[in-house]
Design a protein around this motif. Structure first.
Motif, mmCIF file in Angstrom:
data_model
loop_
_atom_site.group_PDB
_atom_site.id
_atom_site.type_symbol
_atom_site.label_atom_id
_atom_site.label_comp_id
_atom_site.label_asym_id
_atom_site.label_seq_id
_atom_site.Cartn_x
_atom_site.Cartn_y
_atom_site.Cartn_z
ATOM 1 N N THR A 188 -5.320 -2.703 11.246
ATOM 2 C CA THR A 188 -5.732 -4.028 11.738
ATOM 3 C C THR A 188 -6.736 -3.954 12.870
ATOM 4 O O THR A 188 -6.719 -3.015 13.662
ATOM 5 C CB THR A 188 -4.503 -4.848 12.188
ATOM 6 O OG1 THR A 188 -4.948 -6.160 12.506
ATOM 7 C CG2 THR A 188 -3.826 -4.257 13.401
ATOM 8 N N GLY A 224 -7.799 -5.419 2.754
ATOM 9 C CA GLY A 224 -7.400 -6.248 1.620
ATOM 10 C C GLY A 224 -7.148 -5.311 0.451
ATOM 11 O O GLY A 224 -7.778 -4.245 0.326
ATOM 12 N N LEU A 245 0.847 -1.197 0.000
ATOM 13 C CA LEU A 245 0.000 0.000 0.000
ATOM 14 C C LEU A 245 0.887 1.255 0.000
ATOM 15 O O LEU A 245 0.648 2.203 -0.745
ATOM 16 C CB LEU A 245 -0.918 0.007 1.229
ATOM 17 C CG LEU A 245 -1.922 1.151 1.252
ATOM 18 C CD1 LEU A 245 -3.104 0.834 0.343
ATOM 19 C CD2 LEU A 245 -2.423 1.431 2.664
ATOM 20 N N TYR A 301 -6.831 -16.365 9.698
ATOM 21 C CA TYR A 301 -8.039 -15.542 9.514
ATOM 22 C C TYR A 301 -8.372 -15.350 8.027
ATOM 23 O O TYR A 301 -9.509 -15.076 7.671
ATOM 24 C CB TYR A 301 -7.923 -14.202 10.248
ATOM 25 C CG TYR A 301 -7.201 -13.088 9.511
ATOM 26 C CD1 TYR A 301 -7.831 -12.352 8.507
ATOM 27 C CD2 TYR A 301 -5.879 -12.750 9.826
ATOM 28 C CE1 TYR A 301 -7.171 -11.338 7.831
ATOM 29 C CE2 TYR A 301 -5.219 -11.743 9.164
ATOM 30 C CZ TYR A 301 -5.869 -11.043 8.172
ATOM 31 O OH TYR A 301 -5.211 -10.042 7.498
ATOM 32 N N ASN A 318 -8.626 1.915 1.144
ATOM 33 C CA ASN A 318 -7.389 1.687 0.392
ATOM 34 C C ASN A 318 -7.614 1.730 -1.116
ATOM 35 O O ASN A 318 -8.738 1.573 -1.598
ATOM 36 C CB ASN A 318 -6.833 0.301 0.728
ATOM 37 C CG ASN A 318 -6.136 0.268 2.076
ATOM 38 O OD1 ASN A 318 -5.819 1.309 2.647
ATOM 39 N ND2 ASN A 318 -5.899 -0.927 2.583
ATOM 40 N N ASP A 325 3.634 -10.406 9.350
ATOM 41 C CA ASP A 325 2.741 -9.310 8.992
ATOM 42 C C ASP A 325 1.911 -8.845 10.181
ATOM 43 O O ASP A 325 1.000 -8.072 10.055
ATOM 44 C CB ASP A 325 1.872 -9.631 7.757
ATOM 45 C CG ASP A 325 1.102 -10.917 7.893
ATOM 46 O OD1 ASP A 325 1.337 -11.647 8.876
ATOM 47 O OD2 ASP A 325 0.272 -11.185 7.009
HETATM 48 O O1 CBF Z 1 -4.035 -1.507 4.677
HETATM 49 C C1 CBF Z 1 -3.197 -2.323 3.956
HETATM 50 C C2 CBF Z 1 -3.306 -3.757 4.422
HETATM 51 O O2 CBF Z 1 -2.652 -3.862 5.664
HETATM 52 C C3 CBF Z 1 -2.632 -5.194 6.206
HETATM 53 O O3 CBF Z 1 -1.981 -6.049 5.311
HETATM 54 C C4 CBF Z 1 -1.814 -5.175 7.499
HETATM 55 O O4 CBF Z 1 -0.665 -5.502 7.478
HETATM 56 N N1 CBF Z 1 -2.353 -4.786 8.629
HETATM 57 C C5 CBF Z 1 -4.056 -5.680 6.429
HETATM 58 O O5 CBF Z 1 -4.064 -6.982 6.944
HETATM 59 C C6 CBF Z 1 -4.846 -5.604 5.127
HETATM 60 O O6 CBF Z 1 -6.206 -5.901 5.368
HETATM 61 C C7 CBF Z 1 -4.753 -4.205 4.529
HETATM 62 O O7 CBF Z 1 -5.341 -4.175 3.262
#
Ligand code: CBF
Length: 823
Positions: free
Chosen positions: A366, A663, A130, A561, A472, A279
């Protein structure tokens, strides 16, 4: 001063100019003549040829911005998952075809050159990618911006699959050099750790504190130019590398202690050695916390340095810099800016706090409670004694305010405190980010709502005006134009190319969905993309897949998840139907998985093994007779993803509702004309709204239903007992059918589902299998399917990162574009 002249010579972008520059780089930069130049020499020479163009625009950007009363966005992120540069820059410069032509003339295949590039895997997944999309959009929208992060020597590991298991191999992206970056050894910062603090009175008699650190390291800047699409704006990605401080200072600190000095050097360099491959946060790892502070401190010092060059007064800093915290990893920046302003610059607390809050914005990514970062107070105070004091002071003032608003509500005070004292003592990074920012956002509508109602509810009650949603987006340049040239050409043939800058215009494609000839063409392009992916799959796994079958794809990080194992349960159900009824009528499908598991995440690795084991059995069983294929595509990264998104018929977005913040893979698939089977989770909700419920395969519990089921006591066994197909599926795994009779191998997975099923696969299995049946039927009607596919692409404009960045610029950062002229 006079504008810098950099026209002619290497700035010449004519075909002749590019050819000449390329040859010069083979000769003078790589030190080769053409007949002995290696593939890497040729790649490097192309990269430098393109970089010259970037530098030309970069210099113009800096020159035209200098001295202007403008505001710069600083995007602070521990991860930037950029992907290969060369192809992307050719597209943004508009010289793709020219360079293709030069390569042909010189007698080599440009695809081989593209393939030579090692991608900088400086991120884990969604969050880092992102950040990379946002840099692309900031530059494309001509907004002055700097991305600040860490130059990890080793990025995300390379994944190999051996005997069905994930094996991690060290990433070596810097092995052959990185032509895209410029080392800036003269741009350095000092970053300290440990030690103690000491009060003193300054010359105006004011109470002050000084930090006497135990160790100091040096941050060195490495700059990568980030060019926008068909504009001259070339922004900066500044990544910091940790080094030992200069040797003469060493001597002063380590008189006669040579080995101590060696240790110090190694210690210092370790800070930016390796990306943590998780992550979600790794709790309690000191080095990770050091990384965070290291890059945040370097970046803030750098911003203050740049700001002071322009002669600005510090109390106006927030008018010139908008700093965005990409999750809580850089949240220490709140305390660090306070330290720099109060301790180093001599500001009083109140004005410094005012500047800090006006400068920072915080994006949460998150909802998973285990992913909310918190650090043990003892570890934190040991590394950052001064920041700990600052955080206590921020907390004292903040909790006074809470008590004023809610007198006697000590439970609320405990919930909101920056220090978690519910068992041990921890610094809550999300609370620090919330208190120190003027804007807080989630990354999809559902996620932002759940933040307000649940995770950050108290903060929302106290300062609702700070909260907003910023759904996003992804860049259509990389994920459509670069990844899917066939589709891009087809779309351009119908509606021109303005949609690349304004993806809302993709809507003009809608009427084409009713044109049978266009649908035919659309299918032709998809088939070509599927053939291409089939070739890559054959090369990398040895598995033959049929491009005429439906490509059903789930690529993303492996996590319970995200429920890759729900997908597997369904595959086994189909297999079971075939075994029970050999003439079972199934539309042929190829199931493709891809994604990395955190090396220490046992269950995620076991799911990879399960996918491969099911694949081994199903792919070899003659009864299946071409109706099912299961493939695990190894080493999913940005480079490989370009083969995958354009080839998908069906995109699996099947996380438990309320768990996936947004996502972004969901967007990349739809943009490329895949239909989604998904839950009402993250951005799926908005994708479905945009593309129309009739063009989306919805299943499963809603976030509210998940919540109440959990609250009322979820019993997976009840779902198990009510569904004979589910029983047969689980029995096949448990009996060792996919593991040569070994009943122990998948037992942990089976037990987790039967007795806990934290992510409610059993509750959603029935609905998922039913809707998959509808997918099967729908795919048989190729005309209708193609219609839905076209409408998916046509209605994805909202999910361009340009839209998202515009919203950040208008609502949070208050920044405006600054067009750059080349001459
Ligand atoms: O916002 C970007 C993405 O970030 C995550 O990958 C993260 O590392 N917290 C989320 O899990 C994704 O849902 C999200 O799109």
């Amino acid at each position: 001063s006079e504008p810098v002249s950099c026209t002619g010579g290497r700035a010449d972008m004519s075909l002749d100019g590019l050819r000449r520059t390329f040859r010069e780089h083979v000769f003078y930069t790589q030190g080769r003549f053409p007949s002995v130049a290696t593939r890497n020499d040729l790649y490097m020479a192309f990269a430098y040829t393109v970089r010259d163009q970037l530098l030309h625009r970069w210099i113009k950007t800096v020159e035209q911005m200098a001295g202007k009363d403008l505001k710069i966005v600083s995007y602070l992120s521990a991860e930037f998952l950029l992907g290969p540069h060369l192809e992307n820059n050719l597209i943004n410069l508009g010289i793709y075809d020219d360079v293709l032509g030069i390569a042909k003339e010189e007698g080599f295949d440009i695809q081989v050159i593209f393939d030579q590039e090692e991608e900088p895997g400086l991120g884990n997944g969604g969050l880092g990618r992102l950040a990379a999309c946002y840099l692309d959009s900031l530059a494309s929208l001509e907004v002055p911006a700097i991305g600040y992060g860490i130059r990890y020597e080793f990025g995300i590991f390379d994944q190999e699959i051996r005997d069905g298991w994930q094996v991690e191999r060290t990433d070596q992206w810097l092995r052959l050099g990185n032509p895209w970056e410029l080392a800036r050894p003269e741009i350095t910062c000092r970053v300290s750790f440990g030690g103690r603090t000491e009060p003193y009175q300054d010359d105006r008699g004011r109470y002050r504190v000084r930090w006497i650190p135990h160790r100091t390291v040096k941050g060195v800047a490495y700059d990568t130019p980030i060019l926008g699409y068909r504009v001259n704006t070339c922004n900066l990605l500044r990544l910091w590398k940790a080094e030992a401080i200069e040797s003469f200072e060493f001597e002063a600190f380590n008189v006669g202690d040579y080995y101590g000095a060696v240790d110090e050097k190694i210690y210092s360099e370790n800070i930016t050695k390796v990306l943590y491959p998780n992550d979600e946060p790794v709790q309690g790892k000191q080095l990770r916390l050091e990384q965070q502070y290291f890059f945040v401190s370097c970046s803030l010092q750098d911003m203050l340095r740049i700001y002071k060059l322009g002669g600005g007064k510090l109390d106006r800093f927030s008018r010139h810099f908008a700093i965005q915290l990409n999750d809580t990893h850089p949240a220490l920046g709140v305390a660090e800016l306070m330290r720099l302003l109060v301790d180093e610059e001599g500001m009083d607390w109140e004005p410094a706090w005012d500047v800090t809050c006006k400068t920072f914005g915080y994006t949460n990514h998150t909802l998973l409670p285990e992913a909310l970062e918190k650090w043990p107070v003892e570890l934190f105070a040991g590394l950052f004694p001064r920041h700990m004091e600052i955080i206590y002071e921020i907390n004292r003032r903040f909790l006074d305010e809470v008590r004023r608003r809610w007198p006697g509500d000590e439970a609320r005070v405990a919930r909101m405190s920056l220090i978690d004292e519910s068992g041990g003592r921890f610094v809550r990074m999300a609370h620090l980010a919330c208190v120190g920012s003027h804007a807080i956002n989630g990354v999809a509508e559902l996620h932002s709502r759940l933040l307000k109602e649940d995770v950050l509810r108290d903060f929302h009650e106290m300062t609702p005006e700070k909260f907003s949603n910023k759904t996003n987006g992804v860049t259509p340049r990389r994920f459509l134009v670069l990844a899917n040239p066939g589709l891009t050409r087809l779309i351009e043939g119908k509606i021109g190319d303005t949609w690349i800058r304004r993806p809302e215009e993709l809507r003009k494609l809608e009427p084409c969905a009713d044109d049978p000839a266009f649908r035919e063409e659309w299918r032709r392009v998809k088939l070509e993309n599927k053939k291409n992916l089939a070739r890559v799959i054959r090369e990398r796994t040895g598995i033959e897949v049929d491009p005429a079958s439906m490509f059903d794809i789930q690529v993303k990080r492996l996590h319970e998840y995200k429920r890759q194992h729900l997908n597997v349960l369904h595959i086994i159900a189909l297999y079971d139907r075939i075994k029970r009824n050999p003439s079972y009528d199934l539309c042929p499908r190829t199931f493709i998985f891809g994604g990395k598991a955190a090396p220490g995440y046992f269950m995620a690795k076991l799911i990879i093994k399960l996918i491969n084991s099911v694949g081994d059995t199903v792919n070899r069983d003659p009864d299946v007779n071409g109706r099912l294929k299961v493939v695990f595509f190894p080493d999913l990264n940005v480079k490989n993803a370009k083969f995958i998104y354009p080839a998908a018929d069906l995109s699996e977005q099947i996380s438990t509702a309320g768990k996936e913040a947004s996502g972004t893979g969901n967007m990349k698939f739809s943009m490329n004309g895949a239909l989604t089977i998904g839950t009402l989770d993250g951005a799926n909700v908005e994708i479905r709204e945009e593309v129309g419920a009739e063009n989306f395969f919805l299943f499963g519990l809603t976030a509210e239903e998940v919540y109440s089921l959990k609250r009322d006591g979820y019993r997976p066994m009840e779902y198990f007992q009510a569904n004979p197909e589910l029983q047969r599926v689980v029995e096949r795994i448990a009996s060792g059918y996919f593991s040569n009779g070994d009943r122990e191998l998948f037992k942990p997975l089976v037990d987790a589902l039967m007795f806990h099923d934290t992510f409610m696969l059993f509750a959603d299995f029935g609905s998922y299998a039913d809707v998959q049946g509808r997918v099967d039927e729908a795919y048989r009607d190729r005309e209708h399917w193609t219609r839905m596919s076209i409408l998916n692409s046509a209605r994805m404009g909202k999910f361009s990162s340009d839209r998202a960045i515009r919203e950040y610029c208008e609502d949070i950062w208050k920044v405006k574009p600054v067009p750059i002229l080349l001459e």
